[in-house]
Design a protein around this motif. Structure first.
Motif, PDB file in Angstrom:
ATOM      1  N   VAL A   1      27.466  22.624  70.761  1.00 48.61           N
ATOM      2  CA  VAL A   1      28.111  23.848  70.284  1.00 48.61           C
ATOM      3  C   VAL A   1      29.089  24.299  71.355  1.00 48.61           C
ATOM      4  O   VAL A   1      28.732  24.387  72.520  1.00 48.61           O
ATOM      5  CB  VAL A   1      27.076  24.976  70.043  1.00 48.61           C
ATOM      6  CG1 VAL A   1      27.729  26.130  69.325  1.00 48.61           C
ATOM      7  CG2 VAL A   1      25.882  24.467  69.280  1.00 48.61           C
ATOM      8  N   LEU A   2      30.318  24.549  70.942  1.00 43.89           N
ATOM      9  CA  LEU A   2      31.331  25.024  71.876  1.00 43.89           C
ATOM     10  C   LEU A   2      31.740  26.439  71.493  1.00 43.89           C
ATOM     11  O   LEU A   2      31.833  26.769  70.324  1.00 43.89           O
ATOM     12  CB  LEU A   2      32.574  24.132  71.837  1.00 43.89           C
ATOM     13  CG  LEU A   2      32.394  22.617  71.871  1.00 43.89           C
ATOM     14  CD1 LEU A   2      33.736  21.937  71.971  1.00 43.89           C
ATOM     15  CD2 LEU A   2      31.519  22.196  73.039  1.00 43.89           C
ATOM     16  N   GLY A   3      31.958  27.247  72.502  1.00 38.88           N
ATOM     17  CA  GLY A   3      32.403  28.617  72.249  1.00 38.88           C
ATOM     18  C   GLY A   3      33.625  28.912  73.085  1.00 38.88           C
ATOM     19  O   GLY A   3      33.731  28.451  74.208  1.00 38.88           O
ATOM     20  N   GLY A   4      34.545  29.664  72.526  1.00 42.02           N
ATOM     21  CA  GLY A   4      35.741  29.998  73.276  1.00 42.02           C
ATOM     22  C   GLY A   4      36.588  30.984  72.518  1.00 42.02           C
ATOM     23  O   GLY A   4      36.081  31.885  71.876  1.00 42.02           O
ATOM     24  N   GLY A   5      37.848  30.758  72.578  1.00 44.34           N
ATOM     25  CA  GLY A   5      38.818  31.694  72.013  1.00 44.34           C
ATOM     26  C   GLY A   5      39.802  31.993  73.093  1.00 44.34           C
ATOM     27  O   GLY A   5      39.510  31.793  74.270  1.00 44.34           O
ATOM     28  N   GLN A   6      40.927  32.491  72.704  1.00 41.30           N
ATOM     29  CA  GLN A   6      41.948  32.765  73.707  1.00 41.30           C
ATOM     30  C   GLN A   6      41.392  33.762  74.720  1.00 41.30           C
ATOM     31  O   GLN A   6      40.493  34.541  74.399  1.00 41.30           O
ATOM     32  CB  GLN A   6      43.191  33.317  73.037  1.00 41.30           C
ATOM     33  CG  GLN A   6      42.970  34.706  72.525  1.00 41.30           C
ATOM     34  CD  GLN A   6      43.752  34.990  71.270  1.00 41.30           C
ATOM     35  OE1 GLN A   6      43.264  35.661  70.403  1.00 41.30           O
ATOM     36  NE2 GLN A   6      44.945  34.475  71.171  1.00 41.30           N
ATOM     37  N   ALA A   7      41.948  33.753  75.919  1.00 43.67           N
ATOM     38  CA  ALA A   7      41.441  34.602  76.981  1.00 43.67           C
ATOM     39  C   ALA A   7      41.455  36.058  76.547  1.00 43.67           C
ATOM     40  O   ALA A   7      42.317  36.479  75.786  1.00 43.67           O
ATOM     41  CB  ALA A   7      42.307  34.429  78.218  1.00 43.67           C
ATOM     42  N   ALA A   8      40.462  36.803  77.037  1.00 44.25           N
ATOM     43  CA  ALA A   8      40.304  38.183  76.614  1.00 44.25           C
ATOM     44  C   ALA A   8      41.586  38.985  76.847  1.00 44.25           C
ATOM     45  O   ALA A   8      41.960  39.832  76.047  1.00 44.25           O
ATOM     46  CB  ALA A   8      39.151  38.821  77.365  1.00 44.25           C
ATOM     47  N   MET A   9      42.279  38.715  77.917  1.00 46.33           N
ATOM     48  CA  MET A   9      43.463  39.501  78.234  1.00 46.33           C
ATOM     49  C   MET A   9      44.621  39.201  77.288  1.00 46.33           C
ATOM     50  O   MET A   9      45.563  39.988  77.196  1.00 46.33           O
ATOM     51  CB  MET A   9      43.898  39.244  79.679  1.00 46.33           C
ATOM     52  CG  MET A   9      44.183  37.791  79.963  1.00 46.33           C
ATOM     53  SD  MET A   9      44.340  37.493  81.710  1.00 46.33           S
ATOM     54  CE  MET A   9      46.097  37.526  81.878  1.00 46.33           C
ATOM     55  N   ASP A  10      44.535  38.081  76.559  1.00 49.31           N
ATOM     56  CA  ASP A  10      45.632  37.736  75.659  1.00 49.31           C
ATOM     57  C   ASP A  10      45.375  38.189  74.232  1.00 49.31           C
ATOM     58  O   ASP A  10      46.239  38.066  73.378  1.00 49.31           O
ATOM     59  CB  ASP A  10      45.847  36.213  75.644  1.00 49.31           C
ATOM     60  CG  ASP A  10      46.306  35.709  76.988  1.00 49.31           C
ATOM     61  OD1 ASP A  10      46.936  36.510  77.702  1.00 49.31           O
ATOM     62  OD2 ASP A  10      46.032  34.548  77.316  1.00 49.31           O
ATOM     63  N   VAL A  11      44.168  38.706  73.974  1.00 52.60           N
ATOM     64  CA  VAL A  11      43.785  38.993  72.596  1.00 52.60           C
ATOM     65  C   VAL A  11      44.744  39.956  71.925  1.00 52.60           C
ATOM     66  O   VAL A  11      45.166  39.748  70.810  1.00 52.60           O
ATOM     67  CB  VAL A  11      42.345  39.550  72.546  1.00 52.60           C
ATOM     68  CG1 VAL A  11      42.051  40.118  71.186  1.00 52.60           C
ATOM     69  CG2 VAL A  11      41.364  38.449  72.866  1.00 52.60           C
TER      70      VAL A  11
END
Lengths: 338, 300
Positions: free
Chosen positions: A248-258
């Motif tokens: 299982v992989l978790g991520g997403g664009q960096a919080a500062m870029d949201v």
């Protein structure tokens, strides 16, 4: 499946850990408290108070007696799971980004941040797994990472090696007794920090997640890359599911870029890949911020994910999850049955 | 409650009342009602942070689920709560634990395709059938969807403005149902017509204003749909240049992602070249997709 939402934190989650029996979940976040939860119904057992800064990391000893936590207030603390009391505090010059018990719970490693003129280090502490015992003040071992700071680290099988993932995308193997660097190999793309390192149940191999949008399965002995899982977003965490051969992989664009990109670009989903075939086999949506940590239930019945949005979502798998096999696997089973 | 003292300010009195234990007693007791179907309705009253009375009605069905667990685990379940949870009763507390909406997660090798097949489920189909005669019409392209859902909403002006006209006309013949809608939209009574376009007719006015160039441009412009997300303007230009001189290539792109939106306009210098290109390229395979090519505006 209906996930259980745990709303015990007011700020972004940093790490989630299941205990060995898979009945307790420990979560830490930037809001300075540790929460303990029952995994089967999401009931909160309690909270642990004392840290004066964001808590980056937590780990449970193999007997589920004590937990260790590392925080931005430059301390590692030991806690009694049952009562919530703080048992011991170790002070360091900089923030502690990762702690991990070894397989028998006698040693604890901590990764300290590189900051204010101090180099990043990996420290090893002796721990007595007993609530009433006196804990030792002295560090057993200090490994200084002078080239690129370590971001994550863990103990291999039999506490033979300490494996560390670095900010520059490389992975090192240290001798756990002497602290000598055995070798350092560039595994992920240069200068894409390794964000997570989680072990297979037998600790002979591990999975790393990196900002270069890939996760890799690597052996502990010779740091050979066994498998690569390619995704389309920077990864914050990766875990290996027991019972079924998935990761299982978790991520997403960096919080500062949201806030700078539209929501549909978020990709705040947990991605399931087949461990052997490296195919993506499904996604689980739900969070509305990047996933900071994914943890697999050691019993193989579920997984939990913690996100920048402050929620922990605990999932119990349905039948469809257990039934899924590749056609080749099914054929093989049939052949063996004949 | 005790009678207020003479020196008491009225504001204090109100606060006193709210904080006094008497208010808690004011709350009706928790009710538990056994329903016929075996479920239980629990009605609870409490005060929220703003001192408003809140009634919570929960309907619960208890299902006993037996599980054999390790004795260690069983022992831990009996542990007393502590920290912020010290005051919580047995069972999950409503303020920290909730159950999310159901998520269907079925691992599959071709899960991407499966996700798209959701539209095929009978419920959606039934809804579609029901809405077939309702004629939802988009103001931008006259297609059968809400304006807010229009794929061209960022790039095209609503119908009636010249910018959107060619798209609208082009789309109108996509489905048998849509054709009539499109025609009706164009000549719809009561819609606003700018003063310049009134009377003699839009066509003439446009001619005199835009001159010959604009007209020719329209006549030799192809609308290409079903273009891959990965497509580049250069690639399209290369593909269409084979048929004659291309004066303009416009590939609609998403503002945020920079990915193609799936349609493009190609203008040729010569209408015959455009016709050739249209015949040849309609149905051409490009990046795993089959292009659909037609004239942007039907030759009037």
């Amino acid at each position: 499946m209906r996930p259980i939402l745990l709303a015990g934190h007011e700020r972004a989650l940093a790490q989630i850990k299941y205990n060995v029996d898979g009945d307790l979940i420990f979560s830490v976040s930037k809001d300075q408290q540790i929460c303990a939860w029952f995994a089967h119904n999401g009931e909160r057992l309690g909270t642990y108070h004392g840290h004066q800064g964001a808590i980056w990391t937590v780990d449970v000893d193999p007997t589920s007696t004590i937990i260790a936590s590392g925080s931005a207030d430059n301390t590692i603390r030991l806690w009694d799971i049952k009562s919530g009391k703080c048992l011991k505090t170790w002070e360091f010059p900089t923030a502690v980004k990762r702690v991990e018990f070894n397989e028998d719970g006698t040693k604890l490693l901590g990764v300290t941040e590189k900051r204010m003129g101090h180099l990043g280090t990996i420290v090893v502490l002796d721990v007595v797994v007993d609530v009433n015992a006196e804990q030792n003040d002295e560090k057993v071992l200090t490994i200084v990472c002078d080239e690129s700071k370590a971001t994550v680290a863990g103990w291999s099988y039999l506490s033979k090696y300490i494996i560390a993932g670095h900010e520059d995308g490389s992975v090192s193997q240290y001798d756990a007794k002497t602290g000598d660097l055995n070798f350092n190999i560039a595994i992920h793309e240069l200068d894409c920090a390794i964000t997570d390192l989680q072990w297979a149940p037998d600790r002979t191999y591990f999975i790393t997640a990196s900002k270069d949008k890939t996760a890799k399965l690597i052996t502990a002995d010779d740091l050979r890359v066994l498998k690569t899982y390619v995704s389309d977003t920077p990864l914050n965490s990766a875990t290996i599911t027991p019972k079924k051969d998935f990761v299982v992989l978790g991520g997403g664009q960096a919080a500062m870029d949201v806030t700078r990109t539209s929501a549909r670009q978020g990709k705040f989903e947990a991605r399931f890949y087949h461990k052997i075939f490296e195919d993506e086999i499904g996604r689980v949506r739900g969070h509305f911020g990047p996933l900071n940590y994914v943890a697999a239930d050691p019993t193989g019945k579920g997984y939990a994910s913690g996100s920048e949005d402050g929620y922990v979502r605990v999932h119990q798998f349905d039948k469809g999850y257990y039934d899924f096999v590749y056609e080749v696997e099914r054929e093989r089973q049939r052949e063996l049955a004949v | 409650m005790a009678a207020p003292q003479a020196t008491h300010d009225w504001a204090d009195e109100v606060e006193d009342q709210e904080e006094s234990p008497a208010t808690v007693a004011d709350l009706p007791p928790t009710q538990k009602i056994q329903n016929k179907d075996g479920s239980t309705t629990i009605i609870e009253y409490r005060y929220n942070d703003l001192n408003q009375k809140v009634k919570t009605t929960r309907r619960i069905r208890f299902i006993t689920h037996r599980e054999v667990v390790n004795p260690r685990v069983a022992e831990r379940k009996r542990w007393a709560k502590f920290g912020l949870s010290a005051k919580d009763g047995p069972g999950p507390a409503a303020d920290t634990t909730s159950v999310g909406e159901n998520i269907i997660f079925k691992p599959s090798v071709n899960w991407r395709k499966d996700a798209k097949d959701e539209s095929k489920d009978p419920n959606a189909q039934a809804m579609k059938d029901k809405l077939k005669d309702k004629k939802v019409k988009c103001r931008i392209c006259n297609g059968e969807h809400f304006t807010a859902r229009c794929p061209y909403k960022d790039t095209m002006a609503p119908i009636g403005e010249t910018g959107g006209a060619d798209v609208a006309a082009g789309l109108a013949d996509e489905g048998p149902g849509a054709a009539s809608v499109g025609a009706a939209g164009a000549g719809k009574k009561g819609s606003y017509v700018p003063p310049a376009m009134r009377g003699a007719g839009a066509g003439k006015a446009g001619e005199s204003m835009g001159g010959k160039y604009g007209e020719r441009d329209d006549l030799a412009t192809l609308r290409v749909t079903n273009v891959s997300e990965m497509a580049e303007e250069g690639e399209l230009r290369d593909m269409f240049e084979r048929f004659g001189r291309v004066t303009r290539v416009f590939l609609a792109k998403d503002r945020d992602t920079g990915m193609a939106k799936g349609f493009a306009f190609i203008s040729f210098a010569d209408r015959e070249d455009a016709q050739k290109a249209c015949d040849k390229m309609d149905g051409w395979g490009f990046k795993h997709l089959i292009l659909r090519v037609e004239f942007a505006k039907k030759a009037a």
